[in-house]
Design an enzyme around this catalytic site. Structure first.
Site, short mmCIF file in Angstrom:
data_model
loop_
_atom_site.label_atom_id
_atom_site.label_comp_id
_atom_site.label_asym_id
_atom_site.label_seq_id
_atom_site.Cartn_x
_atom_site.Cartn_y
_atom_site.Cartn_z
N ASP A 176 -24.89 5.43 28.89
CA ASP A 176 -23.43 5.29 28.83
C ASP A 176 -22.74 6.18 29.85
OD1 ASP A 176 -24.18 7.54 27.24
OD2 ASP A 176 -22.24 7.48 26.20
N ASP B 104 -27.27 8.82 32.14
CA ASP B 104 -27.83 8.19 30.96
C ASP B 104 -27.15 6.83 30.75
OD1 ASP B 104 -25.34 9.11 30.08
OD2 ASP B 104 -26.08 9.66 28.09
N ASP C 85 -22.31 9.32 30.48
CA ASP C 85 -21.53 10.53 30.22
C ASP C 85 -22.42 11.78 30.32
OD1 ASP C 85 -23.04 10.36 27.90
OD2 ASP C 85 -21.36 10.62 26.53
N SER D 174 -26.08 6.54 23.53
CA SER D 174 -26.22 7.55 24.57
C SER D 174 -27.61 7.46 25.21
CB SER D 174 -25.95 8.93 23.99
OG SER D 174 -25.86 9.91 24.99
#
Length: 320
Positions: free
Chosen positions: A315, A313, A317, A154
């Protein structure tokens, strides 16, 4: 006395990692820690096992039971496979979707995850390259999978990686599955119990499909379908200037594509942060909730008199 006991315990644990079941690079790193006068690294890497929780795994990459590496990833995947085979034992075929972000080692970990699932007779849909976490969640539901894994840490710093595990609804595990999977992962104590097979053998057995553009198109179509008021966008699209930064992550292509296809014509991407890079060279903490992540974007916004600055960010999400 307690410190001496801890050192004895971690030393014994580390010595196991010098065995033939571990690769040469890992054995060399463990030997370095054992030989060092300062045992801080040794203790940090072996004083516990990396914890598998509701969201999966997350930790610093490196050798040791308390680090993200091919062995901790392997144990987690075998444990998850064992749980899926019991939970869905009445299904003629169990399937999973597997993805990853741009971080160092993410592709390698994702391929290992795929190989282990396939070796357990579980059908794998592996993305051909990095993708946002939400697309992995979409793929699970699209293919009717029972689970999925995305390799990502993340918004954590570059030294981290992680293992996000999802259930058949595309969401992270909830009770009782979170506890059940965790118990199965903790039960993996011997590397010999981790099954694996090559991607070529898995493909020949019909257990391994590589997915890409077709799912991208369907995912993007679903994202665009969430627009509440297209007329409002049509009226304002030529008047709004947007600055966007993917923070070196997975958002660059899908975010720009969505914005373009719903009608925003003035989207400017921060050039220093546009390309995927697991080193995240312009930020120490690639989190769109952190002020430093917006420094370059705000600078660009002032230069072009932008109305909106967006950041995702690694990834993609999380949006700021």
């Amino acid at each position: 006395m307690e410190n001496d006991q801890l050192l004895q315990e971690v030393t014994a644990k580390a010595n196991v990692w010098l065995g033939e079941g571990y690769d040469a690079e890992t054995r060399a790193e463990v030997q370095r820690m054992l030989d060092a006068d300062d045992k801080t690294d040794l203790i940090e890497c072996f004083y516990r096992d990396l914890e598998f929780g509701t969201g999966g795994l997350r930790g610093i990459m490196g050798a040791g039971s308390n680090r993200m590496n091919i062995y901790t990833v392997g144990a987690a995947t075998q444990g998850l496979a064992n749980y899926l085979k019991e939970a869905f034992k009445d299904l003629p075929e169990i399937s999973v979707a597997v993805g990853h972000d741009v971080r160092n080692n993410s592709r390698k970990y994702a391929e290992i995850v795929a190989d282990i699932f396939s070796a357990n007779g579980i059908k794998v849909y592996l993305f051909d390259s990095f993708r946002p976490t939400p697309e992995l969640s979409f793929a699970i539901r699209h293919f009717g999978c029972q689970s999925g894994v995305n390799i990502t840490a993340s918004h954590n710093p570059k030294i981290y990686n992680g293992y996000k595990a999802y259930w058949e609804d595309g969401a992270q595990f909830t009770p009782p599955h979170d506890k059940g999977v965790t118990e199965e992962v903790l039960a993996i104590e011997d590397l010999s119990s981790v099954k694996t097979m090559s991607a070529s053998d898995a493909k020949a057995a019909g257990l391994y499909d590589v997915i890409g553009a077709e799912i991208d198109n369907k995912y993007i179509a679903n994202v665009k379908a969430q627009v509440v008021n297209q007329d409002a966008i049509d009226q304002m699209q030529d008047k709004i200037k947007i600055v966007y930064t993917p923070l070196h992550g997975t958002g660059n292509i899908p975010v720009r594509r969505v914005l373009k296809e719903i009608g925003f014509t003035h989207v400017h991407v921060v050039p220093e942060q546009e390309l995927p890079d697991g080193e995240f060279p312009t930020v120490s903490y690639p989190n769109p909730e952190a002020a430093e992540a917006f420094e370059l974007g705000l600078k660009m916004a002032k230069e072009i008199d932008a109305d909106l600055v967006l950041a995702t960010d690694p990834d993609a999400d999380r949006l700021g």
